[in-house]
Design a protein around this motif. Structure first.
Motif, mmCIF file in Angstrom:
data_model
loop_
_atom_site.group_PDB
_atom_site.id
_atom_site.type_symbol
_atom_site.label_atom_id
_atom_site.label_comp_id
_atom_site.label_asym_id
_atom_site.label_seq_id
_atom_site.Cartn_x
_atom_site.Cartn_y
_atom_site.Cartn_z
ATOM 1 N N GLN A 1 9.330 -3.232 -12.651
ATOM 2 C CA GLN A 1 8.909 -2.784 -11.351
ATOM 3 C C GLN A 1 10.070 -3.154 -10.297
ATOM 4 O O GLN A 1 10.411 -2.457 -9.521
ATOM 5 N N CYS A 3 12.391 -0.748 -7.877
ATOM 6 C CA CYS A 3 12.129 -0.846 -6.492
ATOM 7 C C CYS A 3 13.575 -1.299 -5.978
ATOM 8 O O CYS A 3 14.015 -0.638 -4.928
ATOM 9 N N GLY A 22 15.877 0.842 -3.097
ATOM 10 C CA GLY A 22 15.975 0.009 -1.525
ATOM 11 C C GLY A 22 14.437 -0.162 -1.065
ATOM 12 O O GLY A 22 14.142 -0.153 0.085
ATOM 13 N N PHE A 23 13.496 -0.263 -2.158
ATOM 14 C CA PHE A 23 12.073 -0.244 -1.532
ATOM 15 C C PHE A 23 11.732 -1.782 -1.705
ATOM 16 O O PHE A 23 11.799 -2.336 -2.485
ATOM 17 N N ARG A 24 10.819 -2.154 -0.593
ATOM 18 C CA ARG A 24 10.418 -3.531 -0.499
ATOM 19 C C ARG A 24 8.891 -3.373 -0.807
ATOM 20 O O ARG A 24 8.199 -2.781 -0.099
ATOM 21 N N ALA A 25 8.394 -3.891 -1.877
ATOM 22 C CA ALA A 25 7.194 -3.819 -2.527
ATOM 23 C C ALA A 25 6.147 -4.796 -1.804
ATOM 24 O O ALA A 25 6.639 -5.808 -1.572
ATOM 25 N N HIS A 26 5.116 -4.515 -1.439
ATOM 26 C CA HIS A 26 4.153 -5.309 -1.098
ATOM 27 C C HIS A 26 2.982 -5.645 -1.985
ATOM 28 O O HIS A 26 2.285 -6.661 -1.947
ATOM 29 N N GLY A 27 3.071 -4.581 -2.866
ATOM 30 C CA GLY A 27 2.093 -4.730 -3.973
ATOM 31 C C GLY A 27 1.986 -3.516 -4.805
ATOM 32 O O GLY A 27 2.713 -2.590 -4.616
ATOM 33 N N HIS A 28 0.820 -3.445 -5.769
ATOM 34 C CA HIS A 28 0.938 -2.177 -6.519
ATOM 35 C C HIS A 28 -0.481 -2.134 -7.170
ATOM 36 O O HIS A 28 -1.288 -2.982 -7.141
ATOM 37 N N VAL A 29 -0.864 -0.911 -7.632
ATOM 38 C CA VAL A 29 -1.888 -0.790 -8.180
ATOM 39 C C VAL A 29 -1.597 -0.274 -9.711
ATOM 40 O O VAL A 29 -0.735 0.857 -9.754
ATOM 41 N N GLN A 36 0.786 2.799 -8.939
ATOM 42 C CA GLN A 36 1.396 3.014 -7.552
ATOM 43 C C GLN A 36 1.959 1.771 -7.074
ATOM 44 O O GLN A 36 1.398 0.688 -7.284
ATOM 45 N N PHE A 48 3.074 -0.028 -3.472
ATOM 46 C CA PHE A 48 3.046 0.376 -2.175
ATOM 47 C C PHE A 48 4.097 -0.679 -1.254
ATOM 48 O O PHE A 48 4.045 -1.851 -1.662
#
Lengths: 158, 158
Positions: free
Chosen positions: A128, A132, A136-143, B145, B147
């Motif tokens: 993951q 990300c 260039g995505f800054r992840a805060h969390g996931h499900v 997902q 986020f």
DNA sequence: CTGACTGCAAAATGTTTGCAGATTC
DNA sequence: GAATCTGCAAACATTTTGCAGTCAG
């Protein structure tokens, strides 16, 4: 490669939830009120996932009722402080989960009996992070939820 | 090792969406109506993700209006028939996505602007299968997902 | 013809907001 | 004392439902 976040923000997990909430509120010039501590305590002692209505009812039962408005407003603060996680699963409403001293985990949910199996895979977590980074995505969390039939229900169902 | 399902049910993707819907309805003694075909075509020609209101408006604009009630009822059928997927992202309402001849993919959702980035990782898929096998769990599908903040919103937010 | 479908408006959810009085700092 | 809170009730946004008339098979 920075480890991906899971919405945990469990840095400072050595402090008690209450200390963390106090600090969070103070830092924003918000007030520490009995209602907020009540909601915090309620959220921390719910087992597993819960929704607003369930928490409201639990607090009512333990003779520390809080208004719906205050509950929702406080849950926002708890989420911002990283003390609870807010999930939007397949239902039409949010579910929460205490995030205090809780290691990250994902879920397999049996569609038949509702059993929830927790799982963690360092390899998936790493992949993951990679994905990300690529975007260039800054992840805060996931499900990450897998749904299907658990062992028992497969047997029973045959 | 059986490939994990994704709730796609894309078997029979060679038939047209309309044929598939007709078949689905017929098999349940439901009726094939102009409204249902209208919604189907609308859903198939939306680009990317859409919500009920957007589709309603699109149909209105193309002079084939349908009532809100019929739209929601029909979206249920399309989802059951596997022609659209229903997602619950961070918002309080459902978003849909055409699932016709569409390969499986998961999502990164920007919490700020709502942008949805699709991703696929064969490695993650394989690891999921492994985990399921380890637990004797028979997967029917999954939700994965991530986020956080997309590239643009990180920049803007700095 | 008969049972399923449609549109409408009302109801049902789940969540947010405006306000007046109470409370924290 | 000033600004923030609380509870209430009303407002909201999304989705569902009851009903009377319409339409597909």
């Amino acid at each position: 490669m920075t480890p991906i976040a899971h919405g945990d923000d469990n840095s400072g997990a050595e402090r008690s939830p209450e200390e963390r909430l106090r600090e969070h509120l103070k830092s924003r010039n918000l007030r520490i009120t009995p209602e907020r501590l009540t909601v915090l305590h309620g959220a921390m002692t719910q087992s597993g996932h819960f929704d607003a209505e369930e928490l409201l009812e639990a607090l009512r039962r333990s003779n520390r009722p809080v208004s719906r408005a205050t509950l929702y407003r406080t849950l926002d603060h708890l989420a911002e402080a990283g003390l609870v996680k807010r999930h939007h699963f397949q239902e039409g409403h949010a579910r929460f989960e205490s995030n205090f001293n809780r290691a990250h985990h994902d879920h397999m949910v049996c569609e038949r009996c509702g059993q929830v199996i927790e799982f963690v895979s360092e390899q998936i977590e790493a992949l993951q992070e990679e994905i990300c980074e690529q975007h260039g995505f800054r992840a805060h969390g996931h499900v990450h939820q897998i749904f299907g039939l658990c062992k028992d229900c497969q047997a029973e169902h045959s």
